[in-house]
Design a protein around this motif. Structure first.
Motif, mmCIF file in Angstrom:
data_model
loop_
_atom_site.group_PDB
_atom_site.id
_atom_site.type_symbol
_atom_site.label_atom_id
_atom_site.label_comp_id
_atom_site.label_asym_id
_atom_site.label_seq_id
_atom_site.Cartn_x
_atom_site.Cartn_y
_atom_site.Cartn_z
ATOM 1 N N SER A 261 0.851 -1.183 0.000
ATOM 2 C CA SER A 261 0.000 0.000 0.000
ATOM 3 C C SER A 261 0.889 1.235 0.000
ATOM 4 C CB SER A 261 -0.939 -0.007 1.212
ATOM 5 O OG SER A 261 -1.950 -0.988 1.076
ATOM 6 N N LEU A 262 0.276 2.386 -0.214
ATOM 7 C CA LEU A 262 1.025 3.634 -0.380
ATOM 8 C C LEU A 262 0.478 4.694 0.565
ATOM 9 C CD1 LEU A 262 3.029 5.411 -2.080
ATOM 10 C CD2 LEU A 262 1.099 5.876 -3.604
ATOM 11 N N LEU A 263 1.372 5.364 1.268
ATOM 12 C CA LEU A 263 1.015 6.500 2.128
ATOM 13 C C LEU A 263 1.859 7.688 1.697
ATOM 14 C CD1 LEU A 263 0.734 6.437 6.030
ATOM 15 C CD2 LEU A 263 1.747 8.357 4.820
ATOM 16 N N MET A 264 1.213 8.805 1.411
ATOM 17 C CA MET A 264 1.912 10.034 1.040
ATOM 18 C C MET A 264 1.527 11.124 2.021
ATOM 19 S SD MET A 264 0.614 9.590 -2.814
ATOM 20 C CE MET A 264 -0.880 9.064 -1.997
ATOM 21 N N HIS A 265 2.511 11.884 2.477
ATOM 22 C CA HIS A 265 2.237 12.985 3.391
ATOM 23 C C HIS A 265 2.550 14.316 2.725
ATOM 24 C CE1 HIS A 265 3.442 15.823 6.730
ATOM 25 N NE2 HIS A 265 2.175 15.572 6.986
ATOM 26 N N SER A 266 1.624 15.250 2.821
ATOM 27 C CA SER A 266 1.836 16.627 2.404
ATOM 28 C C SER A 266 2.309 16.710 0.948
ATOM 29 C CB SER A 266 2.827 17.299 3.366
ATOM 30 O OG SER A 266 2.836 18.690 3.193
ATOM 31 N N MET A 267 3.501 17.290 0.700
ATOM 32 C CA MET A 267 3.997 17.428 -0.662
ATOM 33 C C MET A 267 4.314 16.079 -1.301
ATOM 34 S SD MET A 267 7.073 19.823 -2.231
ATOM 35 C CE MET A 267 6.559 21.347 -1.467
ATOM 36 N N GLY A 268 4.428 15.029 -0.503
ATOM 37 C CA GLY A 268 4.609 13.697 -1.072
ATOM 38 C C GLY A 268 3.457 13.322 -1.992
ATOM 39 N N ASN A 269 2.259 13.868 -1.727
ATOM 40 C CA ASN A 269 1.116 13.648 -2.615
ATOM 41 C C ASN A 269 1.352 14.305 -3.974
ATOM 42 O OD1 ASN A 269 -1.402 12.480 -0.923
ATOM 43 N ND2 ASN A 269 -0.122 13.754 0.397
ATOM 44 N N HIS A 270 1.966 15.460 -3.966
ATOM 45 C CA HIS A 270 2.315 16.148 -5.209
ATOM 46 C C HIS A 270 3.355 15.335 -5.992
ATOM 47 C CE1 HIS A 270 3.792 19.290 -7.923
ATOM 48 N NE2 HIS A 270 4.987 19.185 -7.382
ATOM 49 N N VAL A 271 4.321 14.765 -5.281
ATOM 50 C CA VAL A 271 5.359 13.955 -5.932
ATOM 51 C C VAL A 271 4.727 12.827 -6.743
ATOM 52 C CG1 VAL A 271 7.251 12.324 -5.509
ATOM 53 C CG2 VAL A 271 7.175 14.480 -4.255
ATOM 54 N N VAL A 272 3.751 12.152 -6.150
ATOM 55 C CA VAL A 272 3.143 10.999 -6.822
ATOM 56 C C VAL A 272 2.068 11.429 -7.819
ATOM 57 C CG1 VAL A 272 1.854 8.854 -6.484
ATOM 58 C CG2 VAL A 272 3.671 9.478 -4.885
ATOM 59 N N PHE A 273 1.163 12.320 -7.398
ATOM 60 C CA PHE A 273 0.048 12.689 -8.278
ATOM 61 C C PHE A 273 0.523 13.465 -9.501
ATOM 62 C CE2 PHE A 273 -3.502 15.272 -9.730
ATOM 63 C CZ PHE A 273 -4.534 14.336 -9.783
ATOM 64 N N ASN A 274 1.346 14.491 -9.283
ATOM 65 C CA ASN A 274 1.795 15.319 -10.403
ATOM 66 C C ASN A 274 3.103 14.840 -11.019
ATOM 67 O OD1 ASN A 274 -0.259 17.438 -10.484
ATOM 68 N ND2 ASN A 274 0.506 18.027 -8.481
ATOM 69 N N GLY A 275 3.829 13.968 -10.300
ATOM 70 C CA GLY A 275 5.079 13.436 -10.831
ATOM 71 C C GLY A 275 4.893 12.049 -11.411
ATOM 72 N N SER A 276 4.702 11.060 -10.539
ATOM 73 C CA SER A 276 4.582 9.671 -10.995
ATOM 74 C C SER A 276 3.388 9.456 -11.923
ATOM 75 C CB SER A 276 4.444 8.735 -9.794
ATOM 76 O OG SER A 276 5.538 8.862 -8.912
ATOM 77 N N CYS A 277 2.286 10.150 -11.650
ATOM 78 C CA CYS A 277 1.070 9.967 -12.456
ATOM 79 C C CYS A 277 0.891 11.070 -13.485
ATOM 80 C CB CYS A 277 -0.157 9.906 -11.543
ATOM 81 S SG CYS A 277 -0.154 8.481 -10.450
ATOM 82 N N GLY A 278 1.839 11.975 -13.562
ATOM 83 C CA GLY A 278 1.715 13.064 -14.513
ATOM 84 C C GLY A 278 2.973 13.271 -15.330
#
Length: 355
Positions: free
Chosen positions: A170-187
């Protein structure tokens, strides 16, 4: 005599630039157990890697570690599962930190909270995910190249993980970590466009904690910065094309074995309406309310995409947080508080994989 200031024996993922210590070695020919080094000030390297047995002396900001291949990392988690007396079916939990966090604190935060995972039942085995960011409060700089490149590398890493070999995660992202995955890994941009497919990974659950991303990313018609009052081009480049990114993000959820291929878990948005750090971020970001402040149903749930709404769930953690006065950092940095960990554990999907 040197003092050992970091001695993290568990698994770590990092996108930081890693250098092999052996003469003539490079990232392309590393073998399990090879020694590598990286620094607190390291930029993103060529690829994300698994490491273990990370050591630092005298708070130097220089780390030595052992390289671990993805298949060996999977075996490490499996061995932990076998030897674990609390829970014989623990799942790996990748923990992506936020802004203004350095490697030593990312590891010490997980290590110091491990007893909380045990107290809650040890459904998850936490693995820190370390990406390079400033510790000088340079928020906008971290929002740009460092986080985007880190997200790109994490996408490449998970694409290289055999989901059959590493089935429970599973994946847990905190704060800007959400930006890393949503806008980086998925974008990840390709010719100026967001890629039209999710990373090749299967997470049972995805926890977005104190998420420093806009509240409308899962809406049918999210705002895409066409009339931004400042930095329009930069905002569209970094944060735009939300609809496709959300599709990619949702695509990371593991599906069941039925013909419908429905997700076995959900995207959980853990938020705190009194999160003063995200209130500040909202002001910086064109007054866009942050997902980690009010959740995804701000202005009503009727705007949520029909294909996603059954698989996104808000959790307002504020009533459960112990009172700590005016400590604004705590109101934002509660991702490994016992209350939060217990919530994650209640959402464990063990036994649903083949239903």
């Amino acid at each position: 005599m040197s003092k050992l200031t970091v001695d993290y024996k568990g698994l770590v993922v990092t996108t930081c630039e890693v250098e092999p210590t052996a003469e003539g070695a490079d990232l392309s020919n590393l073998e399990n157990g090879d020694e590598v080094t990286f620094k607190e000030s390291s930029p993103n390297g060529k690829k994300a890697v698994f490491l273990m047995k990370v050591k630092e002396y005298d708070n130097s900001g220089e780390f030595r570690a052992k390289y671990v291949s993805p298949d060996r990392a999977a075996r490490f988690v499996e061995l932990f599962d076998i030897l674990n007396e609390t829970n014989k079916n623990a799942s790996a939990l990748f923990v992506v930190h936020g802004f203004n966090v350095q490697p030593a604190s990312a590891m010490s935060n997980v290590a110091s909270k491990f007893d909380r995972f045990k107290e809650a039942g040890l459904n998850y085995y936490p693995i820190p995910v370390i990406w390079p960011c400033n510790d000088k409060g340079k928020y906008s700089e971290d929002q740009d190249d460092p986080s985007q490149k880190a997200g790109d590398q994490l996408r490449a890493l998970v694409n290289g993980i055999d989901n059959k070999l590493f089935p429970r995660k599973s994946l847990l992202m905190h704060s800007m970590g959400n930006h890393v995955v949503f806008n980086g890994s998925c974008g990840f941009k390709k010719d100026g466009k967001v890629v039209d497919s999710p990373p090749d990974v299967e997470f049972e659950n995805i926890f977005m904690v104190a998420a420093d991303v806009p509240h409308d990313i899962f809406w049918e018609n999210p705002w895409d910065y066409d009339n931004a009052w400042t930095d329009k081009d930069r905002r569209k480049r970094l944060y735009g094309q939300k609809y496709q990114k959300a599709s990619n993000f949702f695509g990371m959820l593991k599906r069941d074995g039925s013909g419908d291929k429905k997700p076995i878990g959900k995207i959980y948005i853990v938020h705190n309406p009194r999160d003063s750090a995200l209130h500040g971020s909202s002001w910086v970001k064109n007054y866009e309310t942050r997902l980690g402040s009010l959740g995804h149903k701000k202005d009503g749930g009727d705007k949520i995409r029909n294909d996603l709404k059954d698989y996104i769930e808000d959790y307002n953690i504020y009533p459960e947080l112990p009172w700590v006065g005016d400590d604004w950092k705590y109101w934002h940095s509660y991702q490994l508080d016992l209350v939060a960990i217990k919530f994650y554990f209640t959402k464990d999907v063990s036994g649903k994989e083949d239903s």
